[in-house]
Design a protein around this motif. Structure first.
Motif, PDB file in Angstrom:
ATOM      1  N   GLN B  15      44.884  58.998  49.752  1.00  0.00           N
ATOM      2  CA  GLN B  15      44.523  60.336  49.353  1.00  0.00           C
ATOM      3  C   GLN B  15      45.759  61.115  48.920  1.00  0.00           C
ATOM      4  O   GLN B  15      46.821  60.928  49.455  1.00  0.00           O
ATOM      5  N   PRO B  16      45.599  62.027  47.974  1.00  0.00           N
ATOM      6  CA  PRO B  16      46.738  62.817  47.542  1.00  0.00           C
ATOM      7  C   PRO B  16      47.039  63.889  48.586  1.00  0.00           C
ATOM      8  O   PRO B  16      46.120  64.376  49.219  1.00  0.00           O
ATOM      9  N   LEU B  40      37.417  65.845  59.487  1.00  0.00           N
ATOM     10  CA  LEU B  40      37.158  64.645  58.688  1.00  0.00           C
ATOM     11  C   LEU B  40      37.170  64.917  57.191  1.00  0.00           C
ATOM     12  O   LEU B  40      37.582  64.076  56.409  1.00  0.00           O
ATOM     13  N   ASP B  41      36.690  66.089  56.806  1.00  0.00           N
ATOM     14  CA  ASP B  41      36.548  66.356  55.377  1.00  0.00           C
ATOM     15  C   ASP B  41      37.658  67.274  54.876  1.00  0.00           C
ATOM     16  O   ASP B  41      37.487  67.970  53.881  1.00  0.00           O
ATOM     17  N   ARG B  43      40.730  66.468  53.706  1.00  0.00           N
ATOM     18  CA  ARG B  43      41.325  66.027  52.439  1.00  0.00           C
ATOM     19  C   ARG B  43      40.345  66.209  51.283  1.00  0.00           C
ATOM     20  O   ARG B  43      40.736  66.455  50.152  1.00  0.00           O
ATOM     21  N   ASP B  44      39.073  66.102  51.587  1.00  0.00           N
ATOM     22  CA  ASP B  44      38.052  66.308  50.559  1.00  0.00           C
ATOM     23  C   ASP B  44      38.030  67.765  50.104  1.00  0.00           C
ATOM     24  O   ASP B  44      37.839  68.050  48.925  1.00  0.00           O
ATOM     25  N   ARG B  47      40.950  68.315  47.848  1.00  0.00           N
ATOM     26  CA  ARG B  47      40.653  67.741  46.534  1.00  0.00           C
ATOM     27  C   ARG B  47      39.735  68.679  45.736  1.00  0.00           C
ATOM     28  O   ARG B  47      39.929  68.897  44.545  1.00  0.00           O
ATOM     29  N   ARG B  50      41.591  71.580  44.293  1.00  0.00           N
ATOM     30  CA  ARG B  50      42.406  71.104  43.167  1.00  0.00           C
ATOM     31  C   ARG B  50      41.546  70.883  41.922  1.00  0.00           C
ATOM     32  O   ARG B  50      41.890  71.293  40.824  1.00  0.00           O
ATOM     33  N   HIS B 228      31.688  67.635  48.546  1.00  0.00           N
ATOM     34  CA  HIS B 228      31.276  66.280  48.166  1.00  0.00           C
ATOM     35  C   HIS B 228      30.421  66.269  46.903  1.00  0.00           C
ATOM     36  O   HIS B 228      29.779  65.261  46.597  1.00  0.00           O
TER      37      HIS B 228
END
Lengths: 761, 265
Positions: B15-16, B40-41, B43-44, B47, B50, B228
């Motif tokens: 993951q970035p 848990l989410d 990094r999502d 993203r 971004r 998501h």
């Protein structure tokens, strides 16, 4: 801990063992055979201490030592060619195999069983199955990115099945969802042979950079040994030996205390904390604690490294202070890891532990003495050569022979009258326990977390993106067919591999490597042992023919209650690679007017089929397998994906064309007009056979009109049979098999999706 | 290395670490995404910001500093394992004190979005009313869920049309929104029901409520996961806006563009 603690036990020290050679020890209760116990005495030159006995008994158990299967499993290594090793970074023998997928990325994956614990205590058994396989993946230095769970239960209407389904599915979801791992596939099969022995296999995938690979060894005398994660408790004692390595028998007491209890939050923190340890390069070697707990971790780390380790066992942090040294060594408490750290990195290690609020305790250090010494308050309770514990356990060449009943079974092909009402037959098939929608199960799993899931169930394979910049990713599918393996274990194993391989290729990925979980009955039964031997031979041969190596896996024996063994069930997982997951192929069609093609030929192969199963018949020979055809089909499917020639594809396996067409229509709720006449004429079969035969090396694809010429040219060039069987039709919401039936999608969906809620609501 | 030097989590794997989007006019806005040990989410969510054109940084639950972020997202997950009650322990995290006080300010209060577990944390922290209990069917449920945007006037929904429908994933075990009738009437009367489930209530939530806001509209919590449904190929199979490709739904993106545009002015 103080001397006061040790006084609470009558500690059996090495000195005491030497002084009291005649003292009786409970080796039989711990699962050792008499000859095995004698061997322990020979190795040590004295009787073992209680702690040593505990270690040998778990490490020499079937589950940990592979003593019955080892002689056969060697074939997986022997039949690997140099070409097959091309992508292998780490092969069999480590916690999990590692495969190069390009651009400096690697993938590690493995499937394991947690069958026995899940029957005894479904929720915790299944939950800790996920936990254990995930720790294997972390131990390799990888970030886990996905899981999947191949499950097999008894008859759907048996009174005990609901207990297992509810507990096991909730356990997998409860643990996996809390770890933030998307669940992207798996299987759910019902068959009464699994009534007393459900199969709960768990697969995990992790990704890492090549330079991040970590191995389980303890090198560098003077390096410190640390245990971290959850505290050690009294759960899971004897899990590997008395639970996983014996058949169930109603005359014995419950084995519930031998099941571990999971704490997914502790595991989630452990994952992040380990990844941070790796990133900061502060651990030299690492090993997860699973079966056989500290016994396994200390003996394996020591024997894989410089050969020696010195441990003070009273330093282990305990959940229950009353545990004896033997219990501490055998405990299978979850969410624990053991690592080797240089003295210079100790402070950095501790800082990372503190940040994640993970408990740790320094147990001792690596030595170059070749001995594993474990002390209890300074008194020596274990003094062994760690290799004799970890790697030099007993190896058995168990007797095996082909069952006499097999000829009769194979001669009894499926000859029942074939139904004339094909519409009713398709509805019955699609509502049947094995072919019905598994949404009730998979909707309890998180398939979105991490944001990289490109395909998940019900597509042919689960697909996750590895590199966000390039789209590089992997596809995974697991398959097994216990009925095929029962009819012919050699072919059954090859068929399982072929199906998983075909599934991965159908999604568009290039198949690269294999993991397997071999679930069988008791190895002490020569007929079961023959099934096992044939399975391994078949799988190793097929891997060689397809050019995909086995990178690791697991054997689960003693899946037997009384004299009744399960069908031989080799679960085979295949991993494939995508240069860009954007080109993955879903398992359904959706664009009006696209042509529907069937790749491959169909013969009258109903023995062992889902249809025969619905009629209560199991006999004959499984479908004929042609691995050269499978290879060509895979190449076509991968090329079609790469060149944008198809918009949907579905492999044909259980349930044949009837299941394939139904599932493709249901995927996006779009119908099609299908004609079978030309196919029946070409292959010399009737419409029922066309729909229900389970001939291999087949797939259905949806081809855009603009690509039809190119698609046909490619199949012709490869000399692979293909036939246009219909057209996608968005107007009519129905699967219309012309001349036979018209099945509205709604009706099909109702039948397909109603079954599991009806039984498990 | 010291403990102090480790205050922001290192992000391993594929993951970035994420963050800026050079070309976007919105990249001057920085959104902080809070990481609890069991998030848990996170990094999502980074993203998603971004992809919406903004910049994002990770915030660590144990920190005492919001690092000058312009908005905060409390992501999904199981913050402390949630063995007690979802979000019950997290509200006591040092960073939550900062968030609570910054979000409670006047006109320029900090915009805060709680997704799933983040919503649960916001109710525990009393930034939002009501509470979440176990789904009425007692199972974890993961499915693509249709919602109606009932209030397009909040910081986090202004890029949607009033009454617009969207499809985003839902995944939770404790997603049943409950509150007493007076509170529910108040929420309805003040237009603070921000999202409502349509085509079936997935968990027994009172009055089909999927998300709510505080009175000022800067704090929003919702159970489904907009992060998501932001990237074609990795979202739901469907969109309320019409036909999309496989996993092509990106209806959740509007949540993130809303706050970014609002903050740019």
């Amino acid at each position: 801990m103080t001397a006061e603690t040790s006084r609470r036990f009558n500690i059996d020290t090495v000195a005491n063992a030497e002084a009291t050679p005649g003292q009786a020890l409970p080796w039989a209760e711990l699962g050792l055979k008499e000859n095995e116990y004698q061997r322990v005495e020979e190795i040590l030159g004295r009787r073992p201490t209680g702690a040593e006995l505990a270690m040998y008994s778990v490490m020499w158990s079937e589950h940990c030592s592979y003593k019955s299967s080892k002689v056969h499993l060697r074939q997986f290594g022997e039949k690997v060619t140099d070409a097959m090793k091309e992508h292998l970074l780490v092969g069999i023998g480590e916690n999990a195999g590692v495969v190069d997928i390009g651009d400096g990325w690697a993938v590690t994956f493995k499937v394991e069983s947690h069958n026995h614990p899940s029957f005894v205590e479904p929720y915790q058994g299944a939950a800790t199955g996920v936990g254990g396989i995930v720790r294997d993946i972390i131990s390799m230095g990888a970030r886990p990115v996905a899981v999947m769970d191949p499950l097999r239960f008894g008859a759907i209407d048996h009174p005990d099945t609901a207990r297992l389904v509810h507990g096991i599915v909730a356990g997998i979801g409860g643990y996996g969802n809390s770890l933030g791992l998307p669940n992207i596939g798996g299987e759910v099969v019902f068959d009464s042979v699994y009534q007393g022995n459900p199969l709960v296999n768990a697969l995990a995938v992790g990704v890492l950079r090549h330079e991040d690979i970590r191995l389980a060894n303890a090198s560098g005398a003077g390096n410190r040994v640390v245990l971290f994660g959850a505290r050690t408790g009294g759960d899971g004692i004897g899990g590997a030996s008395v639970l996983a390595s014996e058949s169930f028998d109603s005359s014995k007491p419950s084995k519930r205390p031998a099941v571990q209890v999971g704490d997914p939050f502790a595991e989630k923190v452990l994952i992040e904390c380990c990844l941070e340890l790796f990133k900061a390069s502060v651990v030299e070697g690492i090993q997860d604690l699973g079966a056989a707990g500290i016994s396994c971790a200390t003996s394996e780390l020591a024997s894989n490294g410089d050969g020696g380790m010195h441990v003070e066992l009273t330093n282990v942090l305990l959940r229950d202070p009353s545990l004896t040294p033997g219990e501490i060594l055998m405990s299978e408490s979850q969410e624990r890891m053991m690592a080797v750290v240089t003295p210079g990195n100790v402070a950095d290690f501790e800082a990372i532990m503190d940040k994640w609020a993970v408990e740790y305790s320094w147990l001792g250090e690596v030595t170059d003495t070749g001995r594993l010494i474990i002390e209890w308050d300074g008194e020596k309770i274990v003094d062994v050569d760690p290799r004799t514990v970890a790697h030099e356990g007993p190896v058995y060449e168990r007797p095996y022979h082909r069952p006499e009943w097999l000829d009769g079974v194979q001669a009894n092909g499926f000859a029942a009258e074939r139904p004339t009402d094909l519409r009713a037959a398709v509805l019955e098939l699609m509502a049947s326990p094995n072919m019905c929608s598994k949404d009730w199960v998979t909707d309890q799993y998180d398939r979105y977390v991490q944001g990289n899931t490109a395909l998940a169930m019900p597509d042919d394979a689960g697909v996750v993106r590895v590199d966000e910049e390039t789209g590089l990713g992997v596809a995974i599918s697991t398959d097994a067919n216990g009925r095929y393996s029962y009819l012919n274990p050699y072919e059954g194993a090859r068929l399982a591999l072929a199906e998983a391989y075909r599934n991965v290729a159908t999604s568009g990925a290039e198949p690269l490597a294999v993991t397997d979980c071999l679930n069988f009955g008791s190895p002490e039964d020569p007929e079961v042992m023959w099934q096992f031997a044939e399975t391994v031979r078949g799988l190793a041969d097929a891997c060689q023919e397809l050019g995909v190596p086995v990178t690791g896996g697991n054997v689960s024996l003693y899946n037997q209650t009384g004299g009744i063994a399960i069908h031989p069930t080799p679960v085979v997982g295949v991993l494939g690679v995508f240069d860009d997951v954007a080109r993955r192929t879903p398992s359904g069609w959706r664009e009006d007017g696209q042509a529907v093609y069937l790749l491959g030929t169909t013969a009258d192969e109903l023995d062992g089929s889902e249809w025969a199963n619905l009629r209560g018949h199991l006999g004959g020979q499984p479908p004929v397998l042609d691995l050269a055809a499978e290879k060509t089909l895979a190449a076509i499917l991968v090329n079609c994906s790469r060149d944008g020639m198809i918009d949907g594809a579905h492999d044909l396996s259980e349930g044949g064309l009837a299941a394939g067409l139904s599932e493709m229509a249901l995927r996006f709720g779009v119908g099609a007009r299908i004609g079978l006449d030309e196919l029946c004429e070409r292959d010399g079969i009737d419409a029922f056979t066309a729909l229900f035969s389970e001939s291999q090396a087949r797939a259905v694809v949806a081809v855009p009109r603009s690509e039809e010429v190119r698609f046909n040219d490619m199949c012709t060039a490869r000399n692979f049979p293909t036939i246009r069987i219909g057209v996608v039709d968005t107007e009519n919401q129905a699967l219309d098999v012309q001349g036979y039936f018209n099945l509205p999608i709604d009706q099909l969906r109702e039948a397909h999706e109603g079954t599991l809620p009806k039984y498990f609501g | 290395m010291t403990a102090a030097g480790l205050e922001t989590p290192l992000i391993g794997g594929p993951q970035p670490v994420a963050s800026t989007n050079g070309d976007s006019p919105l990249n001057g806005v920085t959104v902080g995404v809070v990481t609890f040990p069991g998030s848990l989410d996170d990094r999502d969510a980074v993203r998603a910001v971004r992809l919406a054109g903004g910049s994002a940084i990770h915030l660590w639950h144990g920190d005492h500093d919001l690092r000058n972020v312009d908005a905060v997202i409390i992501p999904g997950g199981f913050s402390y394992g949630d063995y007690l009650r979802a979000g019950a322990i997290s509200r006591f995290a040092p960073l939550m004190e900062q968030i609570t006080s910054a979000a409670s300010g006047g006109a320029d209060a900090l915009p805060v979005l709680g997704i799933c577990n983040g919503f649960q944390v916001l109710t525990e922290a009393h930034l939002l009313p009501g509470s979440m209990i176990k789904n009425n069917h007692l199972h974890f449920i993961c499915r693509d869920q249709r919602l109606r945007v009932e209030n397009a006037g909040t910081f986090w929904t202004s890029d949607y049309g009033q009454g617009e429908e969207i499809v985003i994933p839902l995944k939770n075990q404790d997603g049943q929104f409950v509150a007493d009738n007076r509170t529910l009437d108040e929420l309805e009367g003040e237009g603070r029901v921000v999202f409502r489930y349509v085509d079936g209530n997935p968990n027994g939530s009172r009055r089909d409520i999927a998300g709510i806001s505080n009175a000022a509209g800067n704090v929003v919590g919702l159970m489904p996961h907009p992060e998501h449904a932001v990237e074609a190929g990795f979202g739901p199979d469907s969109s309320a806006r019409g036909e999309v490709g496989v996993r092509g739904g990106t209806d959740g993106l509007g949540i993130f563009t809303s706050v970014l545009k609002k903050l740019v002015g």
